[in-house]
Design a protein around this motif. Structure first.
Motif, PDB file in Angstrom:
ATOM      1  N   ILE A  23      -0.055  -0.042  -4.626  1.00  0.00           N
ATOM      2  CA  ILE A  23       0.501  -0.443  -5.328  1.00  0.00           C
ATOM      3  C   ILE A  23      -1.538  -0.478  -5.410  1.00  0.00           C
ATOM      4  N   LEU A  24      -2.214  -1.352  -6.376  1.00  0.00           N
ATOM      5  CA  LEU A  24      -3.659  -1.245  -6.601  1.00  0.00           C
ATOM      6  C   LEU A  24      -3.161  -2.917  -6.678  1.00  0.00           C
ATOM      7  N   GLY A  25      -4.510  -3.313  -5.924  1.00  0.00           N
ATOM      8  CA  GLY A  25      -5.214  -4.293  -6.147  1.00  0.00           C
ATOM      9  C   GLY A  25      -6.682  -4.491  -7.317  1.00  0.00           C
ATOM     10  N   ILE A  26      -6.863  -5.891  -7.353  1.00  0.00           N
ATOM     11  CA  ILE A  26      -8.201  -5.938  -8.238  1.00  0.00           C
ATOM     12  C   ILE A  26      -9.414  -6.054  -7.273  1.00  0.00           C
ATOM     13  N   ASN A  27      -9.504  -5.601  -6.068  1.00  0.00           N
ATOM     14  CA  ASN A  27     -10.562  -4.956  -5.331  1.00  0.00           C
ATOM     15  C   ASN A  27     -10.586  -3.627  -5.514  1.00  0.00           C
ATOM     16  N   GLY A  28      -9.238  -3.327  -5.497  1.00  0.00           N
ATOM     17  CA  GLY A  28      -9.006  -1.267  -5.250  1.00  0.00           C
ATOM     18  C   GLY A  28      -9.607  -0.682  -6.790  1.00  0.00           C
ATOM     19  N   ALA A  54       0.663  -1.169  -0.218  1.00  0.00           N
ATOM     20  CA  ALA A  54      -0.209   0.006  -0.276  1.00  0.00           C
ATOM     21  C   ALA A  54       0.928   1.227   0.144  1.00  0.00           C
ATOM     22  N   ASP A  65     -16.440   2.889  -9.789  1.00  0.00           N
ATOM     23  CA  ASP A  65     -16.218   4.549  -9.640  1.00  0.00           C
ATOM     24  C   ASP A  65     -16.415   5.991 -10.766  1.00  0.00           C
ATOM     25  N   GLN A  70       2.212  -3.108 -13.418  1.00  0.00           N
ATOM     26  CA  GLN A  70       2.484  -2.765 -12.529  1.00  0.00           C
ATOM     27  C   GLN A  70       4.094  -3.385 -11.747  1.00  0.00           C
ATOM     28  N   ASN A  78     -11.454  -2.820  -9.201  1.00  0.00           N
ATOM     29  CA  ASN A  78     -12.837  -2.137  -9.257  1.00  0.00           C
ATOM     30  C   ASN A  78     -13.528  -1.475  -8.877  1.00  0.00           C
ATOM     31  N   THR A  79     -13.300  -1.681  -7.388  1.00  0.00           N
ATOM     32  CA  THR A  79     -13.930  -0.359  -6.615  1.00  0.00           C
ATOM     33  C   THR A  79     -13.776   1.242  -7.151  1.00  0.00           C
ATOM     34  N   ARG A  80     -13.138   1.735  -7.054  1.00  0.00           N
ATOM     35  CA  ARG A  80     -12.184   2.389  -6.911  1.00  0.00           C
ATOM     36  C   ARG A  80     -12.251   2.979  -8.198  1.00  0.00           C
ATOM     37  N   LEU A 119      -3.272  -6.034 -13.482  1.00  0.00           N
ATOM     38  CA  LEU A 119      -2.027  -4.938 -13.168  1.00  0.00           C
ATOM     39  C   LEU A 119      -0.666  -5.498 -13.066  1.00  0.00           C
TER      40      LEU A 119
END
Lengths: 511, 314
Positions: B13-18, B9, B26, B276, B20-22, B273
């Motif tokens: 680093i961006l995760g799959i959940n991050g 963090a 959005d 990255q 998909n949500t943000r 991702l």
């Protein structure tokens, strides 16, 4: 917005749950044994021209077991129920000119109070009882002398009242000397021993009394009464078993009455027969709750799923576990990152495992997948169009299922019926996905997804089959609101998955 | 064996959940997703935005139209058959020409007219489409791939993947097929992801199977320091895709044609991702920088300039 919604959902869900659990005493845990017994005390007297009076002890209203649906029945005799200060209740039937043998009945169902494991709060200590209350019946002066003698002999070796009581009971039960014989009497039944012990103890100003009751267990039919004694420790009534002399908890004992008095007294006629019978009702706590609800008007008590026909209840019970299974799935996917086929496939497989048992389910799944896959690969060589190919796969699966049923039946494995409950369409899609993944991404990816799906399905199966989970959701369906809130919150989880911590491991190294 | 989530963090680093949500949920309105999932629509959008794409010869929408294949092709005998809603290059057939026996494919196989029609028919029935629904088949110009990677990309056709956030090119990588990946530029199958420094267009380091590598695992050729040609033009054209799609978070796939230069191949509303790892940098860090800076009034040139200045090697 989301937080507010979740907060409301959780508040409402837990609020209803708490209210129903605590205020309305809804059972929190499923009971493995029956918690509802029906008791019948039947008393028959001979005919009496001048009328007769029958008095029968009926179980106290308060205690570990509580009576429901009490019925006092007789043939043209008038009835009154009297309660004593110690909780004893007596049913008094009286009638004039009884021509034929008359029978009076006491019938009730007893419900095990789930929350009150100790019944001490229902029992007044000696200081709360009236002054003229006798713990043990008066006996002759000779008996009093004998009691004092026995007491002084026993007390020499006893450290405290607890040990003294045990020693005394042992002595009264096994003793062959004249003192004990005279105190207990000719018949050394547990009633006689208990009443002698209570008498001796009360001569020494120790509050002790006889208790009569019956064990509520799996036994059915006429049950002989048992007697034991209770000694006041200063805080609570401690029970002692007469046959061993040991202090006991007596969790399964239904108290009928306390004191030396006989169970039934009849005036004006002769007693023909007393019969005390118990039937454990073969139902769980859920049904016990349903029984208990009879006659309540509280809307929150009424609003349960127990009014549905039993078949519908079973379906509802299954439906209620689906959200839990899905919750497991969401967790495995969003937080761990387990790859699975389709979205809800693992949960549906878990449901199918429910119908068989886990190992049989896995074996059947494996067989069907193996055969289905080989046909699917054959079909793909024929270059068929998608929908007809799916239809063909489905037909093969149906045939395999019938085959499995027949084979299972001939080996009397007893799974024949439940095999058909495997969701056929889901299996078809699984095979399709599995073989497409196999062809496009190779066997490695396909087996990864397959193993992931099975792991999630097995996890979901275990969670969905926890007796506690099933019970809680069935009795408190409002908990679904809480599950809903958890899912909504998971829907905005933007942190890492466990699998990503491994995937991005090289990114945390060089810093 | 595994990284600590806090460390990841901190590096942004961006995760799959991050993602998909943000960023996806959005930033990418659902009703605009079909624009990038359907390659016919993507092509129209790209033409409007002035982004060069491989020429579209025709679209076969119904089984009955398969007969008109030759009519659509006119005199062209080199073309690509592509399912409009396919994923990961499935169902793509590259035809190089025709001889007495039938159609000659790039793979060397020769297909009879009937077999080719059957393939198109399969495409229409949705065999290769993402959701298994009916699809259409595109007949497209064959791209003559320019060898911009030197000896590195010898096993197949490499492409460029550029992540564009609100019109700002954010991170880029080249996807290079290997023999292990069977000539496909698919990272899951062993293709190499090669990070590209946004500010210079130079390649940095590679990843294969999520592990960092410096040299090509098969040929041993160094992966670092290859200059992408027309880098500014590539960034410009990828940034241009933001406007007409209306998608904030976008993956832009670009190939290099010998004659025409960079061409837009397809767009992706949920780009992966792995970029990255190839850049050894966190997407989230850059995305947050962009979100902080970008305003609606910024022109496209300003956005590309911002990327050129802000996103150097880590």
């Amino acid at each position: 917005m989301l937080r507010l919604l979740c907060a409301i959902l959780i508040l409402v869900g837990f609020g209803l749950f708490g209210y129903r659990a605590i205020m309305l005493d809804f059972p929190l845990t499923p009971d493995e044994r029956s918690v509802l017994w029906s008791l019948e005390i039947q008393t028959q007297i001979a005919p009496a021209d001048d009328g007769a009076k029958v008095s029968v002890f009926i179980p106290p209203k308060e205690g570990r077991f509580r009576p429901m649906n009490e019925k006092l029945l007789s043939d043209r005799m008038s009835l009154t129920v009297r309660s004593g200060p110690d909780g004893n209740r007596k049913a008094l039937w009286s009638g004039g000119n009884i021509k034929q043998p008359a029978t009076v009945y006491y019938r009730a169902q007893f419900f095990h109070q789930p929350f009150h494991d100790t019944d001490k709060r229902y029992h007044k200590g000696p200081e709360d009882l009236p002054e003229n209350y006798r713990f043990a019946a008066e006996r002759s002066p000779e008996q009093q002398t004998l009691a004092k003698r026995l007491m002084s002999e026993t007390a020499r070796n006893a450290y405290d009242d607890d040990v003294l009581t045990s020693l005394l009971v042992d002595r009264l039960r096994t003793g062959q000397d004249t003192v004990t014989r005279q105190l207990v009497g000719k018949e050394d039944t547990d009633t006689a021993i208990a009443s002698a012990a209570a008498f001796v103890l009360s001569q020494n100003d120790t509050a002790a009394r006889v208790v009569h009751g019956i064990p509520l267990g799996d036994k059915q039919g006429t049950i002989p009464l048992t007697a034991w004694i209770e000694r006041w420790t200063g805080e609570e009534w401690q029970a002692y078993d007469v046959m061993t002399g040991d202090p006991v908890g007596h969790k399964d004992m239904l108290v009928l009455w306390r004191g030396d008095a006989p169970q039934v007294t009849v005036d004006g006629a002769s007693l023909r027969r007393i019969r005390t019978a118990v039937t454990p009702l073969d139902i769980g706590s859920v049904a016990a709750l349903a029984e208990r609800r009879a006659g309540t008007e509280n809307l929150l008590v009424m609003a349960t799923l127990l009014d549905l026909p039993i078949n519908t209840q079973l379906v509802v019970q299954m439906l209620l576990t689906i959200p839990i299974g899905v919750l497991v799935l969401v967790f495995m996917r969003q937080f761990i990152g387990v790859p699975t086929f389709g979205t809800f496939m693992p949960v549906l497989i878990a449901l199918a495992f429910n119908a068989t048992d886990l190992l049989t389910g896995l074996a059947i799944l494996g067989t069907i997948l193996l055969i289905g896959m080989s046909f699917r690969f054959f079909f793909s060589k024929l270059n068929l169009l998608l929908v007809p190919r799916l239809a063909a796969t489905l037909t093969v699966i149906v045939m395999v299922m019938i085959l499995v049923s027949v084979v299972a039946d001939s080996y009397s494995l007893g799974t024949g019926f439940s095999v058909t409950l495997f969701p056929i369409v889901i299996l078809t899609m699984t095979i399709e996905r599995l073989s497409v993944t196999w062809e496009e991404n190779g066997p490695e990816d396909a087996s990864k997804e397959f193993v992931g799906s099975i792991v999630v399905a097995v996890a979901a199966y275990f969670v969905m089959n926890l007796a506690l989970v099933r019970h809680l959701l069935f009795i408190y369906p409002e908990l679904l609101l809480v599950i809903l809130a958890i899912m909504l919150m998971m829907g905005r989880y933007s942190g890492f998955r466990l699998s990503e911590l491994r995937r991005f491991r090289d990114l945390s190294k060089e810093w | 064996m595994i990284a600590s989530p806090r460390k990841l963090a901190r590096r942004g680093i961006l995760g799959i959940n991050g993602r998909n949500t943000r960023y996806v949920a959005d930033g990418n309105p659902r009703r605009r997703m079909p624009l990038v999932n359907d390659k016919v629509k993507t092509k129209e959008l790209a033409r409007e935005a002035g982004v060069p794409v491989p020429e579209l010869y025709g679209v076969i929408e119904m089984q009955a139209q398969i007969k008109r294949l030759r009519h659509m092709l006119d005199e062209k005998r080199s073309f690509v058959i592509k399912p409009a809603c396919g994923a990961q290059g499935d169902g793509i057939m590259v035809v190089e020409g025709e001889n007495r026996k039938g159609w000659r494919l790039a793979s060397g196989r020769v297909l009879s007219d009937r077999a080719l029609r059957h393939h198109i028919s399969n495409v229409l029935s949705g065999m290769y489409s993402l959701n298994g629904l009916q699809d259409v088949a595109m007949l497209e110009e064959t791209v003559r791939f320019a060898d911009i990677f030197g000896g590195v990309a010898e096993a197949g056709v490499p492409d460029l993947r550029i992540i564009v956030y609100r019109g700002v090119p954010t991170m880029a990588m080249a996807r290079i097929p290997t023999r292990e990946s069977d000539g496909k530029a698919n990272l899951h199958k062993g293709g190499i992801g090669l990070g590209i420094d946004i500010s210079t267009g130079l390649t940095t380091l590679g990843v294969q199977y999520d592990r960092v590598i410096d040299d090509h695992p098969e040929s041993g050729a160094p992966l670092r320091g290859i200059q992408m040609p027309e880098w500014r033009a590539i960034l410009d054209m990828s940034a241009r895709c933001h406007g007409p799609t209306g998608l904030d978070y976008l993956g832009v796939d670009i190939v290099f044609d010998e004659m025409r230069g960079p061409l837009l191949l397809e767009l992706n509303a949920r780009p992966g991702l792995a970029v990255q790892l190839a850049n050894c940098d966190g997407l989230d860090r850059r995305l947050l920088l962009i979100a902080d800076w970008v305003r609606p009034e910024h022109t496209q040139d300003e956005r590309v300039d911002f990327a050129l200045h802000s996103f150097g090697p880590p």
